[in-house]
Design a protein around this motif. Structure first.
Motif, PDB file in Angstrom:
ATOM      1  N   GLU A   8      32.543 -17.372  97.955  1.00 39.21           N
ATOM      2  CA  GLU A   8      33.162 -18.201  98.986  1.00 39.21           C
ATOM      3  C   GLU A   8      34.417 -18.922  98.496  1.00 39.21           C
ATOM      4  O   GLU A   8      35.020 -19.690  99.234  1.00 39.21           O
ATOM      5  N   GLN A   9      34.825 -18.715  97.237  1.00 39.49           N
ATOM      6  CA  GLN A   9      36.130 -19.208  96.807  1.00 39.49           C
ATOM      7  C   GLN A   9      37.201 -18.421  97.555  1.00 39.49           C
ATOM      8  O   GLN A   9      36.998 -17.269  97.926  1.00 39.49           O
ATOM      9  N   HIS A  10      38.352 -19.037  97.757  1.00 42.01           N
ATOM     10  CA  HIS A  10      39.357 -18.359  98.556  1.00 42.01           C
ATOM     11  C   HIS A  10      40.749 -18.817  98.178  1.00 42.01           C
ATOM     12  O   HIS A  10      40.935 -19.849  97.524  1.00 42.01           O
ATOM     13  N   PHE A  11      41.714 -18.037  98.601  1.00 41.81           N
ATOM     14  CA  PHE A  11      43.131 -18.386  98.558  1.00 41.81           C
ATOM     15  C   PHE A  11      43.622 -18.422 100.008  1.00 41.81           C
ATOM     16  O   PHE A  11      43.061 -17.765 100.879  1.00 41.81           O
ATOM     17  N   MET A  12      44.680 -19.181 100.254  1.00 41.89           N
ATOM     18  CA  MET A  12      45.173 -19.317 101.613  1.00 41.89           C
ATOM     19  C   MET A  12      46.691 -19.165 101.634  1.00 41.89           C
ATOM     20  O   MET A  12      47.386 -19.583 100.703  1.00 41.89           O
ATOM     21  N   ALA A  13      47.184 -18.546 102.705  1.00 43.56           N
ATOM     22  CA  ALA A  13      48.633 -18.440 102.917  1.00 43.56           C
ATOM     23  C   ALA A  13      48.914 -18.613 104.399  1.00 43.56           C
ATOM     24  O   ALA A  13      48.470 -17.806 105.218  1.00 43.56           O
ATOM     25  N   VAL A  14      49.602 -19.676 104.752  1.00 43.51           N
ATOM     26  CA  VAL A  14      50.127 -19.888 106.098  1.00 43.51           C
ATOM     27  C   VAL A  14      51.525 -20.478 105.919  1.00 43.51           C
ATOM     28  O   VAL A  14      51.674 -21.610 105.480  1.00 43.51           O
ATOM     29  N   ARG A  15      52.537 -19.670 106.180  1.00 42.37           N
ATOM     30  CA  ARG A  15      53.922 -20.084 105.979  1.00 42.37           C
ATOM     31  C   ARG A  15      54.160 -20.517 104.532  1.00 42.37           C
ATOM     32  O   ARG A  15      54.932 -21.447 104.264  1.00 42.37           O
ATOM     33  N   SER A  16      53.485 -19.836 103.595  1.00 43.64           N
ATOM     34  CA  SER A  16      53.537 -20.208 102.188  1.00 43.64           C
ATOM     35  C   SER A  16      53.014 -19.046 101.355  1.00 43.64           C
ATOM     36  O   SER A  16      52.364 -18.139 101.872  1.00 43.64           O
ATOM     37  N   PRO A  17      53.251 -19.072 100.035  1.00 47.61           N
ATOM     38  CA  PRO A  17      52.627 -18.078  99.159  1.00 47.61           C
ATOM     39  C   PRO A  17      51.106 -18.232  99.137  1.00 47.61           C
ATOM     40  O   PRO A  17      50.547 -19.251  99.541  1.00 47.61           O
ATOM     41  N   ILE A  18      50.434 -17.191  98.639  1.00 48.43           N
ATOM     42  CA  ILE A  18      48.978 -17.212  98.497  1.00 48.43           C
ATOM     43  C   ILE A  18      48.628 -18.144  97.339  1.00 48.43           C
ATOM     44  O   ILE A  18      49.067 -17.940  96.208  1.00 48.43           O
ATOM     45  N   SER A  19      47.821 -19.177  97.618  1.00 49.87           N
ATOM     46  CA  SER A  19      47.540 -20.160  96.565  1.00 49.87           C
ATOM     47  C   SER A  19      46.298 -20.970  96.928  1.00 49.87           C
ATOM     48  O   SER A  19      45.667 -20.749  97.964  1.00 49.87           O
ATOM     49  N   THR A  20      45.985 -21.914  96.050  1.00 49.36           N
ATOM     50  CA  THR A  20      44.922 -22.894  96.320  1.00 49.36           C
ATOM     51  C   THR A  20      45.520 -24.289  96.469  1.00 49.36           C
ATOM     52  O   THR A  20      44.815 -25.290  96.293  1.00 49.36           O
ATOM     53  N   LYS A  21      46.787 -24.375  96.780  1.00 53.11           N
ATOM     54  CA  LYS A  21      47.455 -25.671  96.885  1.00 53.11           C
ATOM     55  C   LYS A  21      46.989 -26.458  98.112  1.00 53.11           C
ATOM     56  O   LYS A  21      46.514 -25.894  99.092  1.00 53.11           O
ATOM     57  N   ALA A  22      47.160 -27.764  98.051  1.00 56.46           N
ATOM     58  CA  ALA A  22      46.771 -28.654  99.144  1.00 56.46           C
ATOM     59  C   ALA A  22      47.845 -28.665 100.221  1.00 56.46           C
ATOM     60  O   ALA A  22      48.458 -29.695 100.526  1.00 56.46           O
TER      61      ALA A  22
END
Length: 778
Positions: free
Chosen positions: A157-171
């Motif tokens: 269930e760990q994940h990376f996210m990208a919405v109008r941004s690079p794929i990352s775990t940033k806040a």
């Protein structure tokens, strides 16, 4: 005899006259907006019915019984016993039938989609029921421009996210439950999705771009609002079981009822376990329970309470080397790294409707979280002239926080120009404890596996208490100077205070400190609706993210001082619909970042965070759904974007005007679904899905030494994945199956460049797998 007859006739007429009575009232939605065209039908006589007018008002004459049935398209039908006083009847949205026309994420109040000057999309209960998702990514990736990347083979269930941004775990993304934050600001909200119970979702809304004017910091790339299910009118529920050949089993249940005219409840839970998956050292267990109560104190006051508890433990398998990834060797180097989390939340909301034009929401939240880790990303193996020495280092840490939150929001509807004003304020006090100590790691020099570890008790990396205090005030004003045009203006002020107390003074860490950050966040938007089926919008908005607490104080004594990140977003878009035939929406955006936070590796191969100067992301997002016939839908969602460094130096090298890493230009998904309801309560649906992730850089441009005097850029080629889904329904029974990655393509959920090894590291995607599920609904 004549007098007797007259008396009887008079008595009968009197009784008949007494049995008839007129009732008046008003039909409104959950935000007290009047509903035009709602039907009010006598329970004892279906031929006796009326409709509400433009102000939601109705008048009906009933005989013998005061019971009526109230219905309106997109809302749950409600049975009501009218009283002699003026009746205010509030209808709740029906998540099964509701089209994407009503949203809450833009203001915490119900609005028509055509009134929101931004890119917003919803996944309603019907879509969720058809998708049969066993991961949140299977839901949100149906939205244009959203890419949630996870590996059910390895990531727990760990994940990376990208919405109008690079794929990352940033806040860069805000995760909400019923419009309220799941985690406090600056405490790594990326882990929030681990602390969710997806069976309790009745609907999901995604608002892309900055939403800081209402929600505050970290709502930059987008905000994800997971709306919990409401109590059902009658006793209902379900029990379900799922399994797949990735080692996962899942059990879930639900029960819901409107126990009385005033009180209703929902209870839903799940237990998930994975053992012996295709990636070694990737087991996990999760128990999640949600309990929601809704109490209508009276016709103008509603009290809602939601309890969530999540108990989670997972191995942390780490990434694969390039040789292991390409060679199909999924034996993990890790044997002891893990993560444990225990999360508890309670949220209570009191909605008070003062009159037709005024509503106040009083919200309180209490959170209590603990997360303990022996993280794989902190383990380092020591080498001597390139050869493993048999030892290494790592870290064991524990982070615990409590939160006490208060939020008040008041909405005023004005009588002129269809205008309204939302005013609000919030305080969030979240004290946290963080301790991190070093560990010694035993490494097998032959296999490269990390076999064991020992804790260096008292050898602190960090040991502190930090009281986080966030206070804010905000307003949003909407006005329609002409019927087709709506103007929205919003402003929010945020203040943050980090009161840092180093518990290891003189040993490690920085001196005690009080750090303050603040921000004023504006938003301005326009909606122009050509008609009820076609609309355009434009907006300017800002986003703001203060430093994460652990990041700030881990780096304070180094030349990497962390500053708040700020973003400016410019966007235009529109939508077009032909009911039951075609839906189209598109948006063009420009997102400019200042002090964008990025992650680098230092000379000791340790991760650290720093600001990147200026960045720029721009692109187009679009989604189209076509219904050639009633039973068949064809949809395609996609985005094309560029993510660039505008001004950035690292290690004395200028990377300005270059493409950012882990930032694909192309993202897309296509879905074909055929659904059919047959006789005898039998129905089925079948779907074919295509997922596309384009090529992207894994290193900085020109970072890779080709050993021939030239420098190049390492890349990941991207991937295309096909999935199939099928569901059969018979009465209360559902049986479904998923075929994941049908052509068994080798792909990565995320690839990144390791400059010390001079090659890519990979988080493996899903191999071909089959997932089966069954549920009984009662």
């Amino acid at each position: 005899m004549k007098n007797t007859l007259v008396f009887i006739i008079t008595l009968c007429l009197g009784i008949h006259s007494y049995a008839q009575q007129s009732y008046e009232g008003k039909i409104v939605d959950q935000s007290n907006n009047p509903l035009l065209g709602a039907t009010i039908i006598a329970s004892e006589n279906n031929a006796n019915g009326v409709m509400s007018n433009e102000e939601g008002v109705f008048k009906i004459t009933l005989e013998n019984s005061a019971d009526v049935t109230v219905s309106f398209l997109g809302y749950n039908t409600k049975k009501v016993s009218l009283t002699s006083t003026f009746n205010v009847i509030r209808l709740t949205t029906d998540n099964v039938t509701l089209e994407e026309v009503l949203v809450t994420s833009a203001s915490r109040e119900i609005q028509k989609r055509s009134e929101v000057p931004g890119s917003i999309a919803t996944i309603n209960a019907r879509a969720m029921k058809e998708t049969k998702a066993f991961g949140i990514d299977q839901l949100v990736n149906q939205i244009p421009g959203v890419f949630m990347s996870t590996s059910r083979a390895a990531s727990n269930e760990q994940h990376f996210m990208a919405v109008r941004s690079p794929i990352s775990t940033k806040a860069l993304f805000l995760y909400l439950e019923d419009g309220l934050q799941i985690r406090p600001t600056s405490v790594f909200n990326h882990n929030a999705l681990l602390e969710m119970n997806d069976i309790a979702f009745g609907r999901v809304e995604v608002l892309k771009g900055p939403a800081s004017s209402i929600y505050g910091s970290e709502a930059i790339g987008g905000s994800f609002n997971f709306i919990t299910k409401n109590p059902t009118e009658d006793l209902s529920g379900s029990v379900g079981f799922q399994t797949n050949d990735l080692g996962l089993t899942r059990y879930d249940f639900e029960v819901s009822d409107q126990a009385s005219k005033k009180f209703g409840f929902y209870l839903g839970g799940q237990y998930v376990q994975r053992e012996d998956g295709p990636i070694e050292h990737s087991n996990y267990e999760k128990t999640a329970v949600t309990f929601k109560t809704v109490y209508d104190i009276n016709q103008t006051t509603k009290w809602t309470t939601v309890f969530d508890i999540v108990d989670y433990r997972s191995d942390m398998t780490g990434s694969l080397s390039e040789a292991d990834y390409n060679g199909g060797n999924y034996e993990s180097d890790q044997t002891f790294t893990e993560r444990e989390a225990l999360s508890f939340r309670v949220r209570t909301t009191l909605d008070k409707y003062w009159n037709d034009n005024n509503k106040t929401s009083f919200n309180t939240i209490v959170r209590n979280n603990r997360m303990d880790q022996n993280p794989s990303y902190r383990v380092r193996q020591f080498r001597n002239q390139g050869q493993l020495t048999g030892s290494g280092s790592g870290e064991i840490n524990s982070n615990q926080f409590k939160s006490y939150v208060g939020l008040i929001q008041h909405k005023i509807d004005f009588s002129f120009a269809n205008s309204s004003l939302i005013l609000g304020g919030t305080v969030d006090y979240s004290p946290q404890d963080y301790i991190a100590e070093t560990i010694n790691v035993t490494v097998d020099p032959e296999t490269g596996r990390n076999l064991d570890f020992s804790i260096n008790s008292g050898d602190f990396i960090l040991n502190y208490e930090a009281n986080i205090f966030n206070y804010a005030g905000f307003f949003q004003y909407e006005i329609s100077p002409i019927k087709a045009l709506k103007v929205t203006a919003a402003l929010r002020y945020d203040g943050f205070e980090y009161d840092y107390d180093n518990l290891a003074d003189g040993i490690v860490g920085v001196d005690d400190a009080v750090d303050n950050f603040n921000n004023l966040t504006p938003k301005l938007g326009f909606n122009y609706n050509v008609n009820s089926k076609t609309g355009l919008y434009a907006n300017y908005s800002q986003g703001f993210a203060p430093p994460q607490v652990s990041t700030l104080y881990r780096n304070r004594n180094e030349l990497r001082g962390i500053k708040p990140s700020r973003y400016n977003n410019y966007e235009v878009g529109g939508y077009f619909t032909i009911p039951a035939k075609l839906k189209l929406d598109a948006a063009i955006y420009l997102l400019e970042g200042n002090n964008t936070l990025i992650t680098l590796r230092d000379e000791n191969d340790q991760f650290f965070n720093t600001n990147a100067g200026k960045t720029r992301s721009y692109g187009i997002e679009y989604g189209i759904t076509w219904f050639p016939i009633k039973e068949l839908s064809i949809s395609h969602n996609g985005s094309y974007a560029q993510h660039r460094y505008v001004d950035f130096f690292d290690g004395g090298i200028d990377y300005s005007d270059t493409d950012r890493e882990t930032a694909p230009n192309l993202l897309g998904s296509s879905l074909i679904t055929y659904r059919k309801n047959l006789e005898n309560n039998l129905g089925f649906s079948i779907s074919a899905e295509y997922e596309l992730v384009g090529e992207y850089n894994t290193s900085f441009e020109g970072q890779v030494n080709n050993q021939d005097g030239t420098f190049g850029t390492e890349t990941y080629k991207g991937h295309s994945v096909f999935n199939l889904r099928a569901t059969i329904n018979y009465k209360g029974f559902e049986v479904w199956g998923h075929a994941l990655n049908v052509f068994d393509e080798l792909y990565a959920a995320r690839a990144s460049f390791n400059r010390f090894r001079g090659e890519n590291s990979f988080t493996i995607g899903n191999p071909r797998a089959f997932h089966l599920g069954a549920r009984y609904n009662f």
